[in-house]
Write a protein that holds these residues in place. Structure first.
Motif, PDB file in Angstrom:
ATOM      1  N   GLY A 435      68.349  -4.279  76.232  1.00 13.04           N
ATOM      2  CA  GLY A 435      68.356  -3.295  74.933  1.00 13.04           C
ATOM      3  C   GLY A 435      68.897  -1.610  75.313  1.00 13.04           C
ATOM      4  N   PHE A 436      68.103  -1.379  76.529  1.00  9.69           N
ATOM      5  CA  PHE A 436      68.385  -0.262  77.229  1.00  9.69           C
ATOM      6  C   PHE A 436      69.850  -0.002  77.548  1.00  9.69           C
ATOM      7  CE2 PHE A 436      69.085   2.341  80.929  1.00  9.69           C
ATOM      8  CZ  PHE A 436      68.882   3.515  80.716  1.00  9.69           C
ATOM      9  N   LEU A 437      70.569  -0.979  78.264  1.00 14.37           N
ATOM     10  CA  LEU A 437      71.613  -0.848  78.648  1.00 14.37           C
ATOM     11  C   LEU A 437      72.547  -0.891  77.313  1.00 14.37           C
ATOM     12  CD1 LEU A 437      72.236  -3.268  81.528  1.00 14.37           C
ATOM     13  CD2 LEU A 437      71.849  -0.877  81.756  1.00 14.37           C
ATOM     14  N   ALA A 438      72.500  -1.619  76.120  1.00  9.61           N
ATOM     15  CA  ALA A 438      73.237  -1.510  74.857  1.00  9.61           C
ATOM     16  C   ALA A 438      73.022  -0.056  74.121  1.00  9.61           C
ATOM     17  CB  ALA A 438      72.713  -2.336  74.154  1.00  9.61           C
ATOM     18  N   ASP A 439      71.780   0.256  74.308  1.00 13.25           N
ATOM     19  CA  ASP A 439      71.615   1.801  73.755  1.00 13.25           C
ATOM     20  C   ASP A 439      72.387   2.831  74.724  1.00 13.25           C
ATOM     21  OD1 ASP A 439      69.524   3.317  71.862  1.00 13.25           O
ATOM     22  OD2 ASP A 439      69.900   4.723  73.605  1.00 13.25           O
ATOM     23  N   LEU A 440      72.178   2.715  75.971  1.00 18.07           N
ATOM     24  CA  LEU A 440      72.983   3.571  76.841  1.00 18.07           C
ATOM     25  C   LEU A 440      74.757   3.598  76.627  1.00 18.07           C
ATOM     26  CD1 LEU A 440      72.498   5.383  79.328  1.00 18.07           C
ATOM     27  CD2 LEU A 440      73.037   3.715  80.840  1.00 18.07           C
ATOM     28  N   ARG A 441      75.210   2.457  76.360  1.00 16.70           N
ATOM     29  CA  ARG A 441      76.659   2.237  76.120  1.00 16.70           C
ATOM     30  C   ARG A 441      76.916   2.755  74.760  1.00 16.70           C
ATOM     31  NH1 ARG A 441      75.866  -3.085  79.405  1.00 16.70           N
ATOM     32  NH2 ARG A 441      77.298  -2.675  81.126  1.00 16.70           N
ATOM     33  N   ALA A 442      76.208   2.637  73.519  1.00 10.97           N
ATOM     34  CA  ALA A 442      76.351   3.075  72.380  1.00 10.97           C
ATOM     35  C   ALA A 442      76.219   4.514  72.290  1.00 10.97           C
ATOM     36  CB  ALA A 442      75.355   2.260  71.380  1.00 10.97           C
ATOM     37  N   ASN A 443      75.085   5.122  72.989  1.00 10.62           N
ATOM     38  CA  ASN A 443      74.760   6.650  72.806  1.00 10.62           C
ATOM     39  C   ASN A 443      75.132   7.401  73.849  1.00 10.62           C
ATOM     40  OD1 ASN A 443      73.409   6.448  70.096  1.00 10.62           O
ATOM     41  ND2 ASN A 443      72.463   4.764  71.380  1.00 10.62           N
ATOM     42  N   LEU A 444      75.530   6.855  74.982  1.00 12.60           N
ATOM     43  CA  LEU A 444      76.098   7.886  75.971  1.00 12.60           C
ATOM     44  C   LEU A 444      77.475   7.462  76.581  1.00 12.60           C
ATOM     45  CD1 LEU A 444      74.936  10.180  77.969  1.00 12.60           C
ATOM     46  CD2 LEU A 444      74.372   8.500  79.410  1.00 12.60           C
ATOM     47  N   ILE A 445      77.663   6.445  76.829  1.00  9.33           N
ATOM     48  CA  ILE A 445      78.916   6.008  77.397  1.00  9.33           C
ATOM     49  C   ILE A 445      79.884   6.113  76.334  1.00  9.33           C
ATOM     50  CG2 ILE A 445      80.392   4.429  78.548  1.00  9.33           C
ATOM     51  CD1 ILE A 445      77.897   3.622  79.901  1.00  9.33           C
ATOM     52  N   GLY A 447      82.248   3.898  74.920  1.00  9.53           N
ATOM     53  CA  GLY A 447      83.484   3.510  75.082  1.00  9.53           C
ATOM     54  C   GLY A 447      84.332   4.262  76.161  1.00  9.53           C
ATOM     55  N   ASP A 448      83.754   5.208  76.812  1.00 13.03           N
ATOM     56  CA  ASP A 448      84.368   5.659  78.013  1.00 13.03           C
ATOM     57  C   ASP A 448      84.269   4.595  79.293  1.00 13.03           C
ATOM     58  OD1 ASP A 448      85.097   7.270  80.343  1.00 13.03           O
ATOM     59  OD2 ASP A 448      84.105   8.866  79.811  1.00 13.03           O
ATOM     60  N   HIS A 449      85.705   4.113  79.501  1.00 10.12           N
ATOM     61  CA  HIS A 449      85.572   3.121  80.403  1.00 10.12           C
ATOM     62  C   HIS A 449      85.767   3.364  81.845  1.00 10.12           C
ATOM     63  CE1 HIS A 449      86.869   0.092  77.300  1.00 10.12           C
ATOM     64  NE2 HIS A 449      87.714   0.955  76.883  1.00 10.12           N
ATOM     65  N   ALA A 450      85.962   4.747  82.203  1.00  5.27           N
ATOM     66  CA  ALA A 450      86.158   5.279  83.541  1.00  5.27           C
ATOM     67  C   ALA A 450      84.624   5.340  83.851  1.00  5.27           C
ATOM     68  CB  ALA A 450      86.654   6.539  83.695  1.00  5.27           C
ATOM     69  N   LEU A 451      83.752   5.912  83.003  1.00  2.00           N
ATOM     70  CA  LEU A 451      82.246   6.310  83.148  1.00  2.00           C
ATOM     71  C   LEU A 451      81.662   4.891  83.207  1.00  2.00           C
ATOM     72  CD1 LEU A 451      79.896   8.103  83.354  1.00  2.00           C
ATOM     73  CD2 LEU A 451      79.744   8.120  80.877  1.00  2.00           C
ATOM     74  N   GLU A 452      81.950   4.043  82.508  1.00  2.00           N
ATOM     75  CA  GLU A 452      81.275   2.593  82.525  1.00  2.00           C
ATOM     76  C   GLU A 452      81.538   2.164  83.934  1.00  2.00           C
ATOM     77  OE1 GLU A 452      79.534  -1.030  81.453  1.00  2.00           O
ATOM     78  OE2 GLU A 452      79.552   0.673  80.055  1.00  2.00           O
ATOM     79  N   ALA A 453      82.617   2.306  84.518  1.00  2.00           N
ATOM     80  CA  ALA A 453      82.878   1.722  85.799  1.00  2.00           C
ATOM     81  C   ALA A 453      82.270   2.456  86.775  1.00  2.00           C
ATOM     82  CB  ALA A 453      84.566   1.812  85.953  1.00  2.00           C
ATOM     83  N   LYS A 454      82.215   3.610  86.840  1.00  2.00           N
ATOM     84  CA  LYS A 454      81.585   4.570  87.399  1.00  2.00           C
ATOM     85  C   LYS A 454      80.094   4.211  87.881  1.00  2.00           C
ATOM     86  CE  LYS A 454      80.977   9.600  88.802  1.00  2.00           C
ATOM     87  NZ  LYS A 454      81.319  10.973  88.321  1.00  2.00           N
ATOM     88  N   LEU A 455      79.629   4.174  86.506  1.00  2.66           N
ATOM     89  CA  LEU A 455      78.158   3.719  86.564  1.00  2.66           C
ATOM     90  C   LEU A 455      77.294   2.566  87.080  1.00  2.66           C
ATOM     91  CD1 LEU A 455      77.059   5.532  83.185  1.00  2.66           C
ATOM     92  CD2 LEU A 455      76.847   6.494  85.662  1.00  2.66           C
TER      93      LEU A 455
END
Length: 616
Positions: A435-445, A447-455
């Motif tokens: 749930g936390f990772l889903a929230d992080l992706r929805a509200n911080l990342i 759709g930024d694929h570069a940031l997703e890969a970096k984290l």
């Protein structure tokens, strides 16, 4: 997360008879199943607990009634509760009609399922008594208190011990409001982790009086906490204060004088403090943890009272739990890093706001060393954040490092804004790693694929070890200590090391960094120059005693015995029993002899932990 959460909420028929807040949601996704509870909240769950209990200091028993409000599906006819050695006399519905109930097979750790045939009842009354050896409760004789005149009782519920004195669904994902009437002998005060409705008590018959409490917010049941003793109170600010025994009050109030500043700093970071008052109860030495984040009333070990405020980060930590843990709670103990990792990160931000960046940096820098050791010592399963519900070895350190790594990647202002919104979105609700990772992706990342890969989010959460992007905070203060330690290792006299004014963290960096093997003359020199065996700081004394044990240093054994028989905090005693066990024929007789003497002074949680160490 919005889609995941809405799909995982259960809407059940009926309404609680009491709760200022509406019932909190439960999570029903597979990773939210609590394997340490017998409850089936999808069918029926507890929404409010009302306790009416009396403390019997002669029999070491809490007895009376627990009235439970139940939220259940239309066709539900039973509810399953968690029970651990409760002596149940009767169970009725709200009108007093007897209900059928049974206790299932018992597991030594989990206890047993208590199944009640509720029919159409949505309120049940359980008349019962706790066992004298209830795992949550410690009954102290007067000689183990500071005042030496009156007995003392306190509870420790985390993680699954409250089922030994409260018959409810003892799972962090099943949040419940609660109220209580606690009757105690005259001359003693009861405090609980809730609003205190009768601060001075009320008559309850000859030689007894009662205290009433109310928690209108839904909380995980492990946060229901009680203490009874000869207590005094002193305010520390408009909404903060300290309870402790009268003999400890002046010293505790001085050490904790920055508490109100900490609350202000926390609110500035992540939003309003939602629990009313924030008070601290400084307990007797047998309390097994550094602190426990019970709402409105942190329970704290006296080992943090060292006269220099170098260990009040424990208070910052427990305060931070008012957001991460108490407000947003891990749904199961497999995700306890959502409590402890978040809180360790938040604690450090409070420390920085109140005491400055350099002092705050000493804590994660020191913890980095501990993290490396933990990752080497623990199996791969236990080094994942989402992991074994009974082994949270890396929850604090790896979890906080994960959040610090996200902060550096996106920038502090952006991450702070995200965390504040996260606490608001999920206030008074359970959470999972997924749930936390889903929230992080929805509200911080977003759709930024570069940031997703970096984290590397999934690597952090689900894989062992430490990802390569981990941020290591370094401290100039501890770097200077490293230089002093290297000089000492090269042969410099102990008396040439200027240790005046060293904080606990500096001492730990110095002592923990020394080679374990030292010649006897060097140990004698260290003890004489630094006064380690006689140190009033239990953190320093413990670090020194680990070195002494590794070298079979007989002159330190009296100090070891004195330490282990006067300190009950597991952080400061279990490493010593482990060290003694590792020394085989020399250490085990010492460990067994001292534990036999010290066992009655330890909380049941600590007793069990040490017994496991010495048995394995």
């Amino acid at each position: 997360m919005r889609r995941t959460l809405s799909a995982s909420l259960i809407s059940l028929i009926a309404a609680p008879a009491f709760a200022a807040d509406p019932p909190s949601p439960i999570l029903t996704t597979p990773e939210a199943r609590d394997v340490l509870s017998y409850a089936d909240p999808k069918v029926a769950r507890v929404t409010h607990v009302d306790l009416d209990l009396a403390a019997d200091f002669k029999s070491h028993v809490m007895s009376g009634t627990a009235t439970l409000d139940i939220l259940a599906g239309k066709n539900a006819r039973q509810i399953i509760l968690d029970d651990k050695k409760l002596a149940i006399a009767s169970i009725t519905d709200g009108a007093g009609h007897a209900l059928t109930w049974s206790v299932g097979p018992t597991d030594a750790y989990k206890g047993a399922p208590l199944t009640v045939q509720i029919g159409t009842a949505r309120k049940i009354v359980i008349r019962y008594a706790s066992s004298p050896d209830a795992s949550a409760l410690q009954w102290l004789p007067p000689e183990l208190t500071a005042g030496k005149a009156k007995p003392y009782l306190f509870s420790q519920g985390e993680s699954i011990n409250n089922r030994s004195w409260i018959p409810t669904q003892d799972s962090p994902g099943i949040r419940q409001s609660w109220s209580a009437k606690i009757t105690v002998p005259d001359g003693l005060m009861a405090v609980m982790s809730a609003e205190r409705l009768t601060p001075n008590g009320e008559p309850a018959g000859p030689g007894r009086h009662s205290y009433r409490f109310r928690m209108d917010h839904n909380v995980p049941p492990y946060l229901i906490a009680l203490a009874v003793g000869d207590l005094a109170f002193r305010p520390l600010g408009p909404r903060t204060g300290v309870y402790t025994e009268p003999a400890m009050l002046d010293k505790a109030a001085r050490e904790l004088s920055d508490t109100e500043k900490m609350v202000d700093a926390a609110e500035a970071l992540y939003g309003p403090y939602r629990w009313g008052r924030y008070d601290i109860l400084v307990l007797p030495p047998s309390f097994p943890f550094g602190g426990m984040e019970n709402p409105t009333l942190t329970f704290a070990t006296p080992t943090i009272i060292t006269g220099d405020k170098s260990n009040v980060d424990v208070i910052a930590h427990e305060l931070a739990h008012s957001w991460s843990g108490n407000l947003v709670t891990n749904a199961t103990w497999s995700d306890s890093w959502l409590n402890e990792g978040f809180t360790t990160y938040f604690e450090n931000r409070i420390d920085e706001a109140v005491y400055g960046k350099e002092r705050a940096a000493t804590l994660p820098d020191l913890s980095w060393d501990d993290l490396q050791d933990e990752l080497k010592e623990n199996p791969a399963r236990a080094s994942r954040l989402h992991g074994d519900p009974e082994d949270g070895a890396v929850d604090y350190t790896k979890g906080s490092t994960f959040l610090r790594t996200i902060e550096q990647a996106v920038g502090r202002p952006r991450f702070d804004a995200y965390l504040r919104s996260y606490f608001d979105r999920h206030a008074f609700q359970p959470q999972t790693t997924a749930g936390f990772l889903a929230d992080l992706r929805a509200n911080l990342i977003k759709g930024d694929h570069a940031l997703e890969a970096k984290l590397q989010l999934d690597t952090w959460a689900y894989r062992p070890g430490l990802p390569g992007n981990a941020v290591h905070v370094t401290s100039a203060t501890l770097a200077r200590v490293d230089q002093d330690r290297k000089r000492f290792e090269m042969g410099a006299a102990a008396s040439s090391i200027d240790v005046k004014g060293w904080s606990t963290q500096e001492w730990l960096r110095f002592l923990n960094g020394l080679p374990r093997q030292q010649p006897p003359e060097r140990l004698i020199e260290m003890d004489k120059a630094f006064g380690l065996s006689a140190s009033p700081n239990a953190y320093i004394r413990c670090a020194w005693l680990e070195i002494a044990i590794a070298n079979h240093f007989e002159p330190a054994v009296p100090a070891l015995e004195q330490h282990l028989t006067t300190v009950g905090r597991m952080l400061l005693v279990t490493p010593l029993y482990k060290a003694l066990k590792a020394q085989g024929a020399w250490g085990m007789p010492i460990a067994s002899r001292i534990f036999a003497k010290a066992k009655p002074t330890y909380h049941p949680v600590a007793q069990a932990a040490i017994e496991r160490i010495l048995a394995n």
